[in-house]
Write an enzyme that holds these catalytic residues in place. Structure first.
Site, PDB file in Angstrom:
ATOM      1  N   CYS A 135       0.834  -1.204   0.000  1.00 30.04           N
ATOM      2  CA  CYS A 135       0.000   0.000   0.000  1.00 30.04           C
ATOM      3  C   CYS A 135       0.869   1.254   0.000  1.00 30.04           C
ATOM      4  O   CYS A 135       1.398   1.656   1.047  1.00 30.04           O
ATOM      5  CB  CYS A 135      -0.925  -0.018   1.219  1.00 30.04           C
ATOM      6  SG  CYS A 135      -1.972   1.437   1.330  1.00 30.04           S
ATOM      7  N   CYS A 138      -0.435   4.140   2.108  1.00 28.50           N
ATOM      8  CA  CYS A 138      -0.303   3.929   3.558  1.00 28.50           C
ATOM      9  C   CYS A 138       1.140   4.158   4.001  1.00 28.50           C
ATOM     10  O   CYS A 138       1.402   4.784   5.017  1.00 28.50           O
ATOM     11  CB  CYS A 138      -0.660   2.501   3.972  1.00 28.50           C
ATOM     12  SG  CYS A 138      -2.133   1.830   3.264  1.00 28.50           S
ATOM     13  N   ASP A 139       2.086   3.606   3.246  1.00 30.43           N
ATOM     14  CA  ASP A 139       3.466   3.523   3.746  1.00 30.43           C
ATOM     15  C   ASP A 139       4.466   4.404   3.007  1.00 30.43           C
ATOM     16  O   ASP A 139       5.613   4.511   3.424  1.00 30.43           O
ATOM     17  CB  ASP A 139       3.954   2.057   3.655  1.00 30.43           C
ATOM     18  CG  ASP A 139       3.104   1.144   4.536  1.00 30.43           C
ATOM     19  OD1 ASP A 139       2.629   1.627   5.579  1.00 30.43           O
ATOM     20  OD2 ASP A 139       2.914  -0.031   4.183  1.00 30.43           O
TER      21      ASP A 139
END
Ligand code: NDP
Length: 320
Positions: A135, A138-139
């Site tokens: 992701c 997300c990261d």
């Protein structure tokens, strides 16, 4: 005697817990089965920085346990257990938990989520959260000014590469074919981005690093006589090779798209239809299981709210 549940929620990500909060507050006595991984996909990541309300970010596991606690506070009965069988052919709907316990339900909210697909390399698990991610949104931020590789040739891979390009020093886009499958506009953007280097006909064959990812082994023109192997130094490896929704138990009963995501009615986004295209009374979907596009925690939470409101409306009409 078979237990009867008024509002059954399947899945424990942001969609499931939000549905449980709303259903609990509406006195629907929701019962939520958490599935194999309580807290869902987010528990695979570390910190969440883009969930509104947390200006300093929040630990993903903390967010999920807070949502769970909030749902429990309003009376949701949160249980361990995986739904292993479901029959939506007649009411009340029949559901089997862990292949051993049968329950019936008047309404069901399906929030079983989706999982990023991984390549299946032996070292992927070892480096998950230590350089390997499914992701980018997300990261990605953790790779600020670093060098990363994205694997995949579809819209997700292009979107991820473009997103990471704004944050990272350099992005390699590894495509296994000699062309991108993404939409024209995404292809154009990626090709025009000077920070992205597209490596066509490249496959990742291994990951190396002392504790965290320091690089990848790649194979150029895999399986051909001019195949070559070399290493690329990267700090992060982002996989964008598709998502697999958790819909196996609904196959043949609900309308699923080509990738297995539940198709919801355009006018409600949570009402689901049977394979004969008839809306199934009282059965709703929420979160990533019916979202092949956005796949964000905040979107999932919002759709969990919608599904619970739909379930409440449905149960009210039934009671009249
Ligand atoms: P896709 O299935 O479209 O693409 C997956 C990509 O990963 C393909 O290039 C595929 O290669 C590659 N791949 C698959 N397995 C491997 C493997 N083992 N090793 C290396 N490469 C692999 O998935 P997406 O997630 O990109 O998109 C899913 C759907 O969601 C699409 O319909 C897409 O258009 C849509 N989408 C829409 C967005 C938007 O509208 N903003 C954003 C993101 C997605 P190959 O081509 O060789 O099969």
């Amino acid at each position: 005697m078979t237990e009867h549940i008024k509002c059954l929620i399947i899945g424990s990500g942001p969609a499931g817990y939000t549905a449980a909060i709303y259903a609990g507050r509406a006195n629907l006595s929701p019962v939520l089965y958490q599935g194999i991984q309580a807290g869902g996909q987010l528990t695979q990541t570390t910190e969440i920085e883009n969930f509104p309300g947390f200006p300093q970010g929040i630990d993903a596991n903390q967010l999920m346990s807070d949502m769970q606690e909030q749902a429990a506070r309003f009376g949701a009965d949160i249980r361990d257990g995986e739904v292993t069988k479901i029959s939506l052919g007649s009411k009340p709907y029949k559901v089997t938990i862990d292949d051993e316990k049968d329950v019936t339900a008047d309404s069901i909210i399906i929030a079983t989520g989706a999982k990023a697909k991984y390549l299946g390399l032996p070292d992927e698990e070892k480096y998950k959260g230590m350089g390997v991610s499914g992701c980018a949104t997300c990261d990605g931020f953790f790779y600020r000014k670093k060098t990363v590789a994205v694997v995949g040739g579809g819209d997700t891979a292009c979107e991820d590469a473009l997103y990471l390009s704004k944050i990272c020093k350099k992005v390699y886009l590894l495509v296994r074919k000699n062309y991108l499958r993404a939409s024209e506009i995404m292809q154009k953007r990626v090709k025009e981005d000077e920070n992205i280097e597209i490596l066509f006909e490249h496959n990742v064959s291994g990951i190396f690093g002392n504790g965290a990812v320091e690089g990848i082994n790649v194979v150029k023109r895999k399986g051909e006589s001019n195949e070559s192997n070399y290493q690329i130094a990267v700090d992060g490896l982002f996989l964008a090779i598709g998502h697999k929704p958790a819909t196996d138990i609904f196959d043949g009963q609900l309308v699923l798209d080509n990738n297995g995501f539940i198709v919801t009615a355009a006018n409600s986004q949570s009402v689901v239809s049977s394979s004969t295209k008839q809306a199934i009374d009282g059965v709703f979907a929420a979160g990533d299981v019916c979202d092949p596009v956005y796949r964000q925690a905040i979107v999932a939470a919002g759709s969990g709210c919608k599904a619970a409101l739909e379930a409440e409306k449905y149960l009210l009409m039934q009671a009249k």
